[in-house]
Design a protein around this motif. Structure first.
Motif, PDB file in Angstrom:
ATOM      1  N   THR A   6       0.724  -1.341   0.088  1.00  0.00           N
ATOM      2  CA  THR A   6       0.113  -0.010   0.067  1.00  0.00           C
ATOM      3  C   THR A   6       0.842   1.540   0.115  1.00  0.00           C
ATOM      4  O   THR A   6       0.382   2.001  -0.276  1.00  0.00           O
ATOM      5  N   ARG A   7       2.345   1.210   0.726  1.00  0.00           N
ATOM      6  CA  ARG A   7       3.314   2.572   0.405  1.00  0.00           C
ATOM      7  C   ARG A   7       2.921   2.558   1.515  1.00  0.00           C
ATOM      8  O   ARG A   7       2.455   4.723   1.361  1.00  0.00           O
ATOM      9  N   ARG A   8       2.336   3.100   2.768  1.00  0.00           N
ATOM     10  CA  ARG A   8       1.329   3.695   3.374  1.00  0.00           C
ATOM     11  C   ARG A   8       2.586   2.830   4.879  1.00  0.00           C
ATOM     12  O   ARG A   8       3.129   2.768   5.423  1.00  0.00           O
ATOM     13  N   VAL A   9       2.585   4.406   5.813  1.00  0.00           N
ATOM     14  CA  VAL A   9       3.298   4.366   6.866  1.00  0.00           C
ATOM     15  C   VAL A   9       2.117   3.367   7.724  1.00  0.00           C
ATOM     16  O   VAL A   9       0.529   3.782   7.809  1.00  0.00           O
ATOM     17  N   VAL A  10       2.240   2.211   8.324  1.00  0.00           N
ATOM     18  CA  VAL A  10       1.182   1.654   9.125  1.00  0.00           C
ATOM     19  C   VAL A  10       2.166   1.445  10.586  1.00  0.00           C
ATOM     20  O   VAL A  10       0.733   1.221  11.241  1.00  0.00           O
ATOM     21  N   ARG A  11       2.930   1.818  10.528  1.00  0.00           N
ATOM     22  CA  ARG A  11       3.094   1.976  12.260  1.00  0.00           C
ATOM     23  C   ARG A  11       4.440   2.491  12.668  1.00  0.00           C
ATOM     24  O   ARG A  11       5.159   3.518  11.816  1.00  0.00           O
ATOM     25  N   LYS A  12       3.852   3.752  13.604  1.00  0.00           N
ATOM     26  CA  LYS A  12       5.357   4.321  14.458  1.00  0.00           C
ATOM     27  C   LYS A  12       5.603   4.300  15.668  1.00  0.00           C
ATOM     28  O   LYS A  12       4.701   3.956  16.664  1.00  0.00           O
ATOM     29  N   PHE A  13       7.279   3.996  15.715  1.00  0.00           N
ATOM     30  CA  PHE A  13       7.022   3.956  17.522  1.00  0.00           C
ATOM     31  C   PHE A  13       8.629   4.310  17.734  1.00  0.00           C
ATOM     32  O   PHE A  13       9.045   4.843  16.787  1.00  0.00           O
ATOM     33  N   ALA A  14       8.113   5.208  19.174  1.00  0.00           N
ATOM     34  CA  ALA A  14       9.482   5.681  19.373  1.00  0.00           C
ATOM     35  C   ALA A  14       9.855   5.362  21.381  1.00  0.00           C
ATOM     36  O   ALA A  14       8.789   4.941  21.818  1.00  0.00           O
ATOM     37  N   GLY A  15      10.339   5.608  21.619  1.00  0.00           N
ATOM     38  CA  GLY A  15      10.794   4.704  23.107  1.00  0.00           C
ATOM     39  C   GLY A  15      12.323   4.577  23.013  1.00  0.00           C
ATOM     40  O   GLY A  15      12.561   4.764  23.868  1.00  0.00           O
ATOM     41  N   HIS A  16      13.002   4.617  22.402  1.00  0.00           N
ATOM     42  CA  HIS A  16      14.872   4.345  22.523  1.00  0.00           C
ATOM     43  C   HIS A  16      15.221   6.259  22.607  1.00  0.00           C
ATOM     44  O   HIS A  16      14.689   6.961  22.135  1.00  0.00           O
ATOM     45  N   HIS A  17      16.443   6.409  23.584  1.00  0.00           N
ATOM     46  CA  HIS A  17      17.394   7.026  23.844  1.00  0.00           C
ATOM     47  C   HIS A  17      18.100   7.433  23.332  1.00  0.00           C
ATOM     48  O   HIS A  17      19.112   8.384  23.878  1.00  0.00           O
ATOM     49  N   GLY A  18      18.473   6.737  22.166  1.00  0.00           N
ATOM     50  CA  GLY A  18      19.640   6.836  21.418  1.00  0.00           C
ATOM     51  C   GLY A  18      20.024   6.578  20.121  1.00  0.00           C
ATOM     52  O   GLY A  18      18.782   5.889  19.412  1.00  0.00           O
ATOM     53  N   ASN A  19      21.216   6.714  19.820  1.00  0.00           N
ATOM     54  CA  ASN A  19      20.839   5.456  17.676  1.00  0.00           C
ATOM     55  C   ASN A  19      20.317   4.269  17.629  1.00  0.00           C
ATOM     56  O   ASN A  19      21.550   3.560  18.500  1.00  0.00           O
ATOM     57  N   ILE A  20      19.949   4.451  16.797  1.00  0.00           N
ATOM     58  CA  ILE A  20      19.437   2.464  16.330  1.00  0.00           C
ATOM     59  C   ILE A  20      20.410   2.103  15.756  1.00  0.00           C
ATOM     60  O   ILE A  20      21.172   2.895  15.313  1.00  0.00           O
ATOM     61  N   ASN A  21      20.958   1.123  15.945  1.00  0.00           N
ATOM     62  CA  ASN A  21      22.099   0.668  15.669  1.00  0.00           C
ATOM     63  C   ASN A  21      21.918  -0.845  14.641  1.00  0.00           C
ATOM     64  O   ASN A  21      22.225  -0.872  13.237  1.00  0.00           O
ATOM     65  N   ASP A  22      20.214  -0.998  15.297  1.00  0.00           N
ATOM     66  CA  ASP A  22      20.549  -2.211  14.304  1.00  0.00           C
ATOM     67  C   ASP A  22      18.754  -3.255  14.310  1.00  0.00           C
ATOM     68  O   ASP A  22      18.189  -2.336  15.594  1.00  0.00           O
ATOM     69  N   MET A  23      18.671  -3.526  13.893  1.00  0.00           N
ATOM     70  CA  MET A  23      17.177  -4.259  13.729  1.00  0.00           C
ATOM     71  C   MET A  23      16.657  -5.210  12.877  1.00  0.00           C
ATOM     72  O   MET A  23      17.259  -5.971  12.102  1.00  0.00           O
ATOM     73  N   THR A  24      15.837  -6.258  13.711  1.00  0.00           N
ATOM     74  CA  THR A  24      15.324  -7.262  12.485  1.00  0.00           C
ATOM     75  C   THR A  24      13.960  -7.431  13.038  1.00  0.00           C
ATOM     76  O   THR A  24      13.986  -7.099  14.142  1.00  0.00           O
ATOM     77  N   PHE A  25      13.239  -8.610  12.399  1.00  0.00           N
ATOM     78  CA  PHE A  25      12.456  -8.869  11.941  1.00  0.00           C
ATOM     79  C   PHE A  25      12.498 -10.296  12.489  1.00  0.00           C
ATOM     80  O   PHE A  25      13.243 -11.655  12.468  1.00  0.00           O
ATOM     81  N   SER A  26      11.440 -10.966  13.558  1.00  0.00           N
ATOM     82  CA  SER A  26      10.969 -12.567  13.320  1.00  0.00           C
ATOM     83  C   SER A  26      10.110 -13.191  11.707  1.00  0.00           C
ATOM     84  O   SER A  26      10.417 -12.247  10.953  1.00  0.00           O
ATOM     85  N   PRO A  27      10.401 -14.588  11.766  1.00  0.00           N
ATOM     86  CA  PRO A  27      10.187 -15.369  10.914  1.00  0.00           C
ATOM     87  C   PRO A  27       8.464 -15.408  10.689  1.00  0.00           C
ATOM     88  O   PRO A  27       8.663 -15.089   9.484  1.00  0.00           O
ATOM     89  N   ASP A  28       8.354 -14.747  11.899  1.00  0.00           N
ATOM     90  CA  ASP A  28       6.647 -13.978  10.776  1.00  0.00           C
ATOM     91  C   ASP A  28       6.276 -13.342  10.332  1.00  0.00           C
ATOM     92  O   ASP A  28       5.388 -12.596  10.313  1.00  0.00           O
TER      93      ASP A  28
END
Length: 885
Positions: free
Chosen positions: A551-573
């Motif tokens: 759909t090319r739309r933003v579906v979620r926004k998250f805030a809570g970190h207090h420093g640079n986000i270094n990396d991220m990963t998804f669960s298999p599902d």
């Protein structure tokens, strides 16, 4: 609000830690007939067998980092600051030696004593068993700073001390007397090592000089000079050839011939850092080395001319890893790129499956000119900053593409051959000063899409290494640095993002721009979950944005970190998004609910994270840490209650795997006692224990009458013709002669007193009513054979000479056996025979029936628990078999 740690992940183990700058300790186990090498890793030490370099044990953690190690036949001694700890069984702390006022830097086990020296000039002799101070010597560090210790062979109670000023002193630790002072060689002593010859020692100095000295005659026999700085280690070969090996701070090892007094050979760059320890095995042509480059190496001398080759190796990163990713779909291998420039693969199954893909070189042709003047450093590529891997076509061509620091050209790597590939991918007509910043391999494994700091996004064919075009007008996809690249599953879309705050959607084949999206801040990185089409972007304002590429739309926004986000990963599902940041937190976001469901703190900031494709392990890499830390996913082992965490949630600190503190005080055991394991009588209340008696002793009790009838002889046995005497025996496992009673006469009519005599089993069963313990009567029943057991149970009834109370006591004994869970098979066999003999009389007694009803309920409950355990084990076994197939 307070928190209780992670509810989703728990620490499992650490990968890739093998050694540090502390010299190793070597042990020989007489019973196993095997050598073991002990290396320090932070606050604990690891024990490896030299034959396979397989890890044998990991010790419990100490309060601080280990500064020196020593070992004898029974114990391993480790010093942390001013404290010395003794470990038994390579794991448990059994004694502390506390008495130094400065940091301990030298340890020397000597029989029943332990000698330690600190930086303040104190030398203490300890009694190993009691932990008491046997002798204390003090030296002025300004005149005699103890820098090396050694016990000369055949010198009883003697210790040779070396100083950083160059002088040597020979002490008698029993009489506390200085026997002799050696003037030295005007250079600080760094190493003292006993040679195979009596009275001869090897002395290593800070100037790189090696002196072979006779301490009995105070005469220097020979000397060598090493050109690589101070001598860090010395070791003499004891299997025949007179050879001594010396280590250097640059990682080189030199081998010297003591007969011809010349250099035999040298191994340059044996380690990437200083040689911490080098030891020849006693009577074998094998050398064990370790260094601060996180490597243990075993060398064997089987080359012509006395040279050695590398036999076995265990190594990890010598500098902290920066980027990690799971490789393959089974989740068993983790690719890791470190600041040392190497690309390595660590297996979560076993260390023997680890791979080192090596260090990239600038050019293969230049590498051949290494001997013509080019230095080792000039040929090496800088560290890898980002890489992408695919297993789809890795059997046909290279399946890994990596970006290097401050370089525009990217390199290809082959996972199966464990080498760098043949292609250096560089765009034609590139701008000067541009570097590669992002890379992604398509799902088909045929193409690599690479972004650079000048805004270019280029496509290459991995099989040929040819350039297949670029995105954007004027060969520029973004007006800034390209921060992330991703391709979808069907190679229809290419997604790029850059420092110009834009997320762009391109057609993969035509390379035309379809749509662009303006973000609220500059993105730092990007991660796509191809199966669900969810695209996660980490922004520079410490927020997260999840975009649906359909759909090319933003579906979620998250805030809570207090420093640079270094990396991220998804669960298999695709349900969870795990992020790590410089605020030392690891957070798990639930995409369907749009909330934070798990958050915990770690001691050092994580720089990279990867969740396995099977979802069982979460791998993290941390700042200033050489290892990869594995965390188990609790949701795969049982139900985990996840709930949205409030905005003011304060996460708790989770200890990194492998660094738990566990201290126990026990007595020092000998080597023989270490290997003896005493099994517990009962493992748990929900388990049962069998008696381990032969089946013939209890399995045929119910069919004893049929067996006697079948075994009855056709003709009666004939009496012996003449016997000098006859001694009757009592039936049982242990042969015993029957005692003659005073009622035995020549008459064949037996007295009633003989018939009414009670057996030992009945006597102990009656006494069990007062003591409450049925161990003694049960022990007597175990000694009886099937026939004797039947006689004992028959004698419990009143018509057999017993009493009604004895029947109730026997029911209580069976009840106690079932309650304890021990002798499970005997309890059922004895009860079956007991009911067969006395059920008719017991049914007429109300008290006995009440006891039997209680016993029946206990039997049903115990068997239900046991059957549930059987079903669970069979289900798990079936699942494991299906997974392997």
């Amino acid at each position: 609000m307070p928190a209780g740690g992670s509810s989703l992940f728990s620490g499992f183990r650490v990968l890739g830690l093998y050694s540090n700058h502390v010299p190793h300790a070597l042990r020989y186990h007489l019973k196993h007939r095997e050598f073991y090498v002990v290396t320090a890793v932070g606050r604990s030490f690891h024990t490896f067998n030299v034959n396979r370099l397989g890890i044998v044990a990991v010790s419990n953690s100490l309060p601080d980092d280990i500064t020196c190690l020593a070992a004898d036949r029974m114990l391993v001694f480790a010093a942390t600051g001013r404290l010395i700890s003794a470990f038994a069984r390579n794991k448990e702390v059994v004694m502390h030696y506390n008495g130094h006022e400065q940091e301990v830097r030298l340890l020397l086990p000597l029989g029943d004593q332990l000698i330690s020296a600190d930086s303040g000039g104190d030398v203490i002799v300890w009694d190993v068993q009691s932990g008491e101070v046997y002798l204390r010597l003090h030296f002025d560090p300004a005149t005699f700073d103890v820098s090396a210790m050694m016990h000369p062979s055949t010198y009883l109670n003697k210790v040779l001390l070396g100083s950083s000023q160059g002088a040597l002193q020979l002490w008698n630790i029993k009489t506390s007397k200085l026997l002799f002072t050696f003037a030295g060689w005007s250079a600080g002593v760094t190493v003292l090592q006993q040679s195979p010859a009596v009275d001869v020692v090897g002395v290593g100095t800070a100037t790189g000089r090696i002196i072979i000295h006779n301490i009995r005659l105070d005469e220097t026999l020979m000397s060598f000079t090493q050109d690589w700085g101070p001598i860090t280690s010395l070791s003499f070969r004891t299997d025949g050839p007179p050879t001594v090996a010396s280590g250097s701070p640059q990682g080189h090892i030199a081998f010297w011939d003591l007969e011809r007094r010349q250099l035999i050979t040298q191994h340059r760059h044996a380690h990437r850092t200083s040689i911490a320890g080098a030891t020849f095995l006693q009577g074998e042509p094998i050398l064990v080395t370790n260094g601060a480059d996180n490597a243990i190496k075993v060398w064997i001398f089987d080359q012509e001319g006395g040279g050695a080759r590398l036999l076995r190796i265990r190594q990890g990163h010598s500098a902290p890893p920066t980027t990690i990713h799971h490789h393959g779909n089974d989740g068993k291998n983790i690719l890791s790129a470190g600041q040392d420039g190497t690309l390595q693969s660590f297996s979560t199954v076993h260390e023997r499956f680890n791979k080192n893909l090596g260090h990239g070189s600038v050019n293969k042709k230049k590498e051949k000119k290494k001997k013509k003047g080019l230095t080792y450093e000039e040929l090496r590529l800088p560290a890898i900053t980002a890489f992408s891997s695919s297993v789809t076509r890795q059997s046909d061509w290279d399946g890994i593409v990596a970006c290097h620091r401050d370089r525009l050209a990217t390199t290809t790597w082959n996972y199966q051959r464990c080498t760098m590939g043949a292609h250096h991918l560089q765009p034609p007509g590139s701008r000067r000063g541009a570097i590669a910043t992002a890379v992604n391999i398509t799902s088909c494994g045929n193409f690599a899409v690479i972004g650079s700091s000048c805004g270019r996004v280029d496509v290459y064919n991995l099989q040929s290494g040819l350039h297949r075009g670029c995105y954007g007008d004027d060969e520029k996809a973004h007006n800034g640095v390209v921060r992330g690249i991703a391709t979808d599953t069907l190679n229809q879309l290419t997604l790029t993002t850059g420092s110009d705050w834009l997320l762009k959607f391109w057609r993969f084949k035509s390379k035309k721009l379809e749509e662009e999206m303006k973000l609220n801040a500059a993105p730092a990185s990007m991660k796509l979950h191809r199966e669900s089409g969810m695209l996660a972007l980490a922004l520079d304002d410490f927020t997260l944005v999840v975009v649906d590429i359909e759909t090319r739309r933003v579906v979620r926004k998250f805030a809570g970190h207090h420093g640079n986000i270094n990396d991220m990963t998804f669960s298999p599902d695709g349900r969870w998004l795990v992020t790590v940041a410089m605020d030392c937190t690891i957070r798990t976001w639930d995409l369907p609910s749009g909330s934070l469901v798990d958050c915990f703190l770690v001691a050092t900031a994580p720089v990279s994270v990867s969740l396995s494709p099977t979802g069982d392990f979460l791998a993290t890499a941390h700042v200033d840490s050489l290892g990869l830390y594995l965390w188990t996913n609790k949701s795969l082992c049982g139900p985990v209650g996840l709930r949205p965490l409030p905005a003011d949630y304060q996460p708790a600190v989770e200890t990194l795997p492998g660094v738990t503190v566990e201290e126990t005080e026990q007595e020092v055991n000998s080597e023989e006692e270490e290997d003896v394991y005493q099994s517990a009588e009962q493992l748990g209340a929900e388990l049962v224990t069998l008696s381990l008696l032969p089946e013939s002793r209890w399995k045929s009790l119910l069919h004893l009458d049929e067996i006697k009838k079948r075994n009855k002889p056709v003709a009666p046995p004939a009496a012996p013709a003449a016997a000098p005497f006859f001694l009757p025996t009592v039936p049982g496992l242990t042969p015993r002669f029957a005692t003659q009673t005073e009622h035995e006469t020549q008459s064949k009519v037996l007295n009633w007193g003989v018939l009414s005599q009670r057996s030992d089993f009945i006597c102990t069963l009656e006494s069990a009513l007062t003591t409450g313990s049925f161990d003694q009567p049960l022990r007597l029943l175990k000694d009886c054979g099937p026939a004797a057991l039947s006689v004992e149970l028959n004698s419990l009834a009143p018509e057999g000479g017993g009493a009604r109370e004895l029947l109730l006591v026997f029911i209580q004994m069976i009840d106690s056996m079932l309650a304890s869970g021990r002798d499970f098979d005997l309890a059922h066999a004895y009860l079956a025979l007991f009911l067969k003999r006395h059920l008719r009389s017991l049914s007429q007694d109300a008290t006995a029936m009440e006891a039997l009803n209680h016993l029946s309920s206990r039997l049903e409950k115990g068997w239900a628990e046991l059957q549930a355990s059987f079903d669970q084990s069979l289900c798990l076994l079936s699942y494991t078999k299906s997974a392997l197939l």
